[in-house]
Design a protein around this motif. Structure first.
Motif, PDB file in Angstrom:
ATOM      1  N   GLU A  96      -6.977 -62.497 -23.382  1.00  0.00           N
ATOM      2  CA  GLU A  96      -6.516 -61.960 -22.104  1.00  0.00           C
ATOM      3  C   GLU A  96      -7.661 -61.235 -21.434  1.00  0.00           C
ATOM      4  O   GLU A  96      -8.385 -60.484 -22.073  1.00  0.00           O
ATOM      5  CB  GLU A  96      -5.340 -60.991 -22.303  1.00  0.00           C
ATOM      6  CG  GLU A  96      -4.874 -60.338 -21.010  1.00  0.00           C
ATOM      7  CD  GLU A  96      -3.826 -59.240 -21.232  1.00  0.00           C
ATOM      8  OE1 GLU A  96      -2.856 -59.499 -21.950  1.00  0.00           O
ATOM      9  OE2 GLU A  96      -4.009 -58.138 -20.670  1.00  0.00           O
ATOM     10  N   ASP A 115       4.089 -59.166 -20.706  1.00  0.00           N
ATOM     11  CA  ASP A 115       3.059 -58.341 -20.081  1.00  0.00           C
ATOM     12  C   ASP A 115       3.161 -56.917 -20.601  1.00  0.00           C
ATOM     13  O   ASP A 115       4.256 -56.411 -20.862  1.00  0.00           O
ATOM     14  CB  ASP A 115       3.218 -58.346 -18.560  1.00  0.00           C
ATOM     15  CG  ASP A 115       2.192 -57.455 -17.898  1.00  0.00           C
ATOM     16  OD1 ASP A 115       0.996 -57.798 -17.983  1.00  0.00           O
ATOM     17  OD2 ASP A 115       2.568 -56.411 -17.345  1.00  0.00           O
ATOM     18  N   GLU A 168      -8.619 -59.289 -17.443  1.00  0.00           N
ATOM     19  CA  GLU A 168      -7.964 -58.838 -16.226  1.00  0.00           C
ATOM     20  C   GLU A 168      -8.985 -58.352 -15.221  1.00  0.00           C
ATOM     21  O   GLU A 168     -10.085 -57.913 -15.587  1.00  0.00           O
ATOM     22  CB  GLU A 168      -6.951 -57.736 -16.527  1.00  0.00           C
ATOM     23  CG  GLU A 168      -7.575 -56.465 -17.087  1.00  0.00           C
ATOM     24  CD  GLU A 168      -6.514 -55.436 -17.466  1.00  0.00           C
ATOM     25  OE1 GLU A 168      -5.482 -55.826 -18.041  1.00  0.00           O
ATOM     26  OE2 GLU A 168      -6.749 -54.238 -17.185  1.00  0.00           O
ATOM     27  N   VAL A 177      -4.265 -60.994 -14.060  1.00  0.00           N
ATOM     28  CA  VAL A 177      -4.482 -61.234 -15.488  1.00  0.00           C
ATOM     29  C   VAL A 177      -4.679 -62.734 -15.720  1.00  0.00           C
ATOM     30  O   VAL A 177      -3.980 -63.557 -15.131  1.00  0.00           O
ATOM     31  CB  VAL A 177      -3.280 -60.736 -16.322  1.00  0.00           C
ATOM     32  CG1 VAL A 177      -3.515 -60.973 -17.807  1.00  0.00           C
ATOM     33  CG2 VAL A 177      -3.031 -59.257 -16.048  1.00  0.00           C
TER      34      VAL A 177
END
Lengths: 463, 315
Positions: free
Chosen positions: A204, A159, A206, A195
């Protein structure tokens, strides 16, 4: 009879894409399979995407692993273009894979997975296990992670939010992992997010959810319900500053797939800060620290169960608000409790209500008890009936030597009766038999711990 | 001893004569256990006795050297002060575990820390917390509660960057509520043996492979996952005895020190190593060449692997 073909795909440090079709100048081969590619993810080098084409519309799957023990699900729609993601492979491993088509034809190759970051902790494993552990790593590095039954990291996504990751879950879409990046150390973060990262780590997205706390769940409709901190004025003047003091409670926020956020519940819906006073009030009033969604509760309409650290209680919040009475129809524990344990637990984290039937909440309650024994943590199980004032302890597991998990902690009962106990920031996960014997154990090196966890027999099974 | 003689020749500039150095490899520099040095070290962590179940002031203003005897600015360099409690380990067991880097997280029964954001040189136990949970001194810091290890570190990543350490020992009979942390030089006792290793021959290939290394310099199983750096040092006009005698200054003694961060695996391309803006292009000179694999997350600062290299004749 068509013959299997064996091709070697290599990992060259960053990403390897090897196309079989055309390598030997044949293009479409007699088995009808062509343009085979095995691609090692650049982001998560234990994940391999195999793609291929067929001359007729078919379904297929990929069998893989050191001894072919793993398999992707059979495709649901017949097509001439195919793709499958291989999950569960350890790092730096030669893995053989075989594309198996519904007409019986197949093609085999070998791929070498890459290395995972050396910032991951060393993990030692003893005993045997048959489930994957979906969790997070905390400490020197943080991010969602998956351990295989041998205790090896088979998936890790570092992360980058500069926050901590407490919970990771396989998403219901079968294509991604969900995790929270938040901060429960002191002041909660305004920059906290949920996320979603694709299984190969290349995508990705979020959703900002300010003041996120430790835990969230994904609902059947794809929405997410997350714990967040809620501050309300206490209604009193603090004197010198002239500002009203604030009370730190909690709320549940539902995040729709389109990002719309709706508050579902608040600590103030069920409790009164003037009369329901727990411990450690300097750190917060209710201080929720774990969340479960219990789809079978309330006759199948579902309910949330929320652990409140500073109450040492677990409260039950029906998904459909009752037409009258308290928003929380039972609370098990100490502060504000309608059901009390005969052996108290203190500052519990994750728990599991094990229903004896599908019509009510009678059964047993399995709890990770952080501090009920002082500086030693345990898993404890009570016979539970919300209509009875006292719940009686029926089982517990205390590791030897003792472990004190002062933050987080999780438990899960497996189908066969064994229990997995996650000592979280203490970096140990034990699988224990009903008799308390350790069947499997993993430990991290000093400086690293785990977040919450879920157990799953397959990384392809829907949560 | 043959090896010493061979290495002595090597150090005087005659390459390719050491054990294992009698053939020039055609492939990468291949490292094995025989190439590794021997390191024996122990930590002698100072103990400070304090009052039990009472708040304690901690002052690190006198920490001007770390355990490697390197200079420390106590205000600017100490970013994190952590207190680790080991519930079932004695001080001796903790010292041994730190030295061999084999302590497990589950050995720990509590951890709180203080972030030195204000660049100060003091704090108190009661100012420490972890995940928002402060330490309850009266119940958590008590005689018989375990072994308490105070860690002063550069950086904020738990487990990384420890500069010095001390045991705190709460005793009911003590009234001391002030801890003054001593400088770290002397905490680490060690001997490094570079004479007994077989130097590793170097060919034209400037890559290195350590997949065959199974043990670290202390004889413990090597954990490749912990290796996160490579050092390639050139020592002009120095002997192996010079380096052994000043082993903790291995880096500062180097005439040129190339470094390469590692993200995993058991091989590396030395041409990616840099010394400032200078990129390593090959071996040259009459001095010593040393290669070390390092672990920034290990409490023991000794490199898990260290060897001397034998460049090809005429390099």
């Amino acid at each position: 009879m068509y013959q299997n073909r064996r091709r070697r795909f290599s990992y060259a440090g960053v990403v390897a894409v090897a196309a079989v079709a055309g390598c030997d100048g044949e293009g479409l081969r007699p088995n009808g399979i062509s343009e085979l590619q095995a691609t090692v993810s650049e982001v998560i080098p234990t994940v391999v995407t195999v793609s291929w084409k067929t001359d007729t519309a078919l379904t297929g799957h990929v069998v893989f692993g050191a001894s072919g023990e793993l398999s992707t699900p059979e495709e649901t729609v017949a097509s001439t273009e195919h793709s499958a993601i291989l999950l569960g492979l350890p790092a730096s491993t030669d893995a053989e894979w075989t594309v198996v088509m519904s007409d019986g034809h197949s093609e085999t190759g070998v791929v070498n997975t890459g290395t995972l970051p050396n910032t991951l902790p060393s993990v030692t494993a003893t005993g045997t296990h048959d489930e994957y552990t979906v969790t997070s790593v905390l400490g020197g590095v943080t991010g969602p992670a998956i351990l295989d039954p041998q205790g090896r990291f088979v998936w890790f996504y570092p992360d980058s939010h500069g926050l901590d990751v407490y919970r990771a879950r396989l998403a219901r879409d079968g294509k991604s992992v969900l995790y929270n990046a938040a901060n429960v150390s002191g002041t909660p973060s305004d920059s906290s997010v949920i996320v979603r990262v694709s299984l190969d780590g290349t995508e990705e997205s979020e959703i900002p959810v300010p003041l996120l706390a430790h835990d969230f769940v994904e609902m059947e409709d794809g929405s997410i319900v997350a714990m967040a901190v809620e501050f309300r004025d206490a209604g009193s003047d603090t004197g010198d500053t002239g500002a009203a003091s604030q009370i730190r409670g909690d709320k549940l926020v539902q995040i729709a797939p389109d990002g719309t956020q709706t508050d579902l519940w608040s600590s103030w819906d069920c409790f009164d800060p003037a009369t329901d006073i727990g411990t450690d009030q300097d750190a917060g009033w209710t201080f929720a620290n774990s969340l479960e969604y219990d789809a079978t509760s309330d006759g199948g309409s579902g309910a949330f169960e929320l652990s409140l650290r500073n109450f040492s209680s677990i409260t039950h919040i029906p998904r459909v608000p009752p037409t009258s009475g308290s928003r929380c129809d039972w609370t098990f524990g100490t502060t504000a409790a309608t059901v009390t344990p005969d052996v108290p637990f203190l500052h519990s984290h994750q728990f599991q209500l094990l229903h004896a039937n599908t019509t009510n909440d009678v059964g047993s309650m399995l709890i990770f008890d952080n501090a009920g024994m002082g500086n030693a943590s345990r898993a404890i199980e009570y016979s539970f009936d919300p209509a009875q004032p006292v719940a009686h302890k029926i089982w517990e597991y205390d590791p030897s030597p003792s472990i004190f998990t002062f933050v987080l902690g999780d438990v899960a009962r497996l189908d066969g009766g064994d229990t997995v106990v996650d000592f979280a920031v203490s970096g140990e996960i034990d699988r224990v038999t009903p008799a308390g014997a350790v069947a499997w154990r993993v430990n991290t090196a000093l400086g690293y711990g785990f977040g919450f966890m879920t157990q799953t027999p397959s990384l392809y099974s829907s949560p | 001893m043959r090896t010493e003689i061979a290495l002595g020749l090597l150090f005087s500039g005659c390459s390719g004569t050491g054990a294992g150095a009698d053939s020039v490899p055609t492939g990468p520099i291949t490292l094995a256990d025989a190439n590794n040095y021997h390191f024996s070290g122990s930590l002698n962590v100072p103990v400070v006795t304090t009052a039990s179940a009472r708040d304690v002031a901690i002052d690190w203003g006198q920490v001007t050297q770390d355990i490697q005897c390197h200079t420390v600015d106590p205000a600017a360099d100490i970013d994190t002060v952590g207190l680790v409690r080991f519930g079932a380990l004695t001080q001796a067991q903790v010292q041994a575990g730190l030295s061999s880097n084999d302590l497990q997280q589950a050995d720990m029964s509590g951890y709180v820390q203080y972030q030195n954001d204000a660049a100060g040189t003091s704090t108190t136990l009661s100012a420490m917390s972890f995940f928002g949970t402060p330490v309850d001194v009266t119940s958590e810091y008590v005689q018989g509660g375990g072994t308490y290890l105070l860690l002063l570190a550069t950086g904020t990543t738990p487990g990384v960057g420890a500069r010095t350490l001390a045991f705190l020992d709460p005793e009911d009979a003590s009234t001391n509520t002030a801890v003054t942390v001593a400088s770290g030089c002397g905490v680490l006792q060690f001997t490094a043996d570079l004479h007994s290793l077989s130097s590793a021959p170097v060919g034209a290939d400037l890559s290195v492979d350590w997949s065959g290394v199974t043990a670290d310099g202390q004889g413990n199983p090597i954990d490749d996952a912990k290796i996160d750096g490579l050092l390639l040092g050139y020592y002009e006009g120095q002997t192996v005895a010079d380096i052994e005698g000043d082993f903790l200054n291995l880096e500062s003694r180097a005439t040129t020190l190339y470094s390469l961060p590692l993200t995993g695996g058991t091989s590396a391309d030395l041409t990616l190593a840099t010394a400032g803006t200078q990129v390593f292009t090959g071996f040259s000179g009459d001095g010593l060449w040393m290669l070390a694999l390092t672990c920034s997350r290990c409490y023991n600062p000794a490199p898990p692997f260290l060897t001397l290299l034998t460049p090809p004749t005429g390099a």
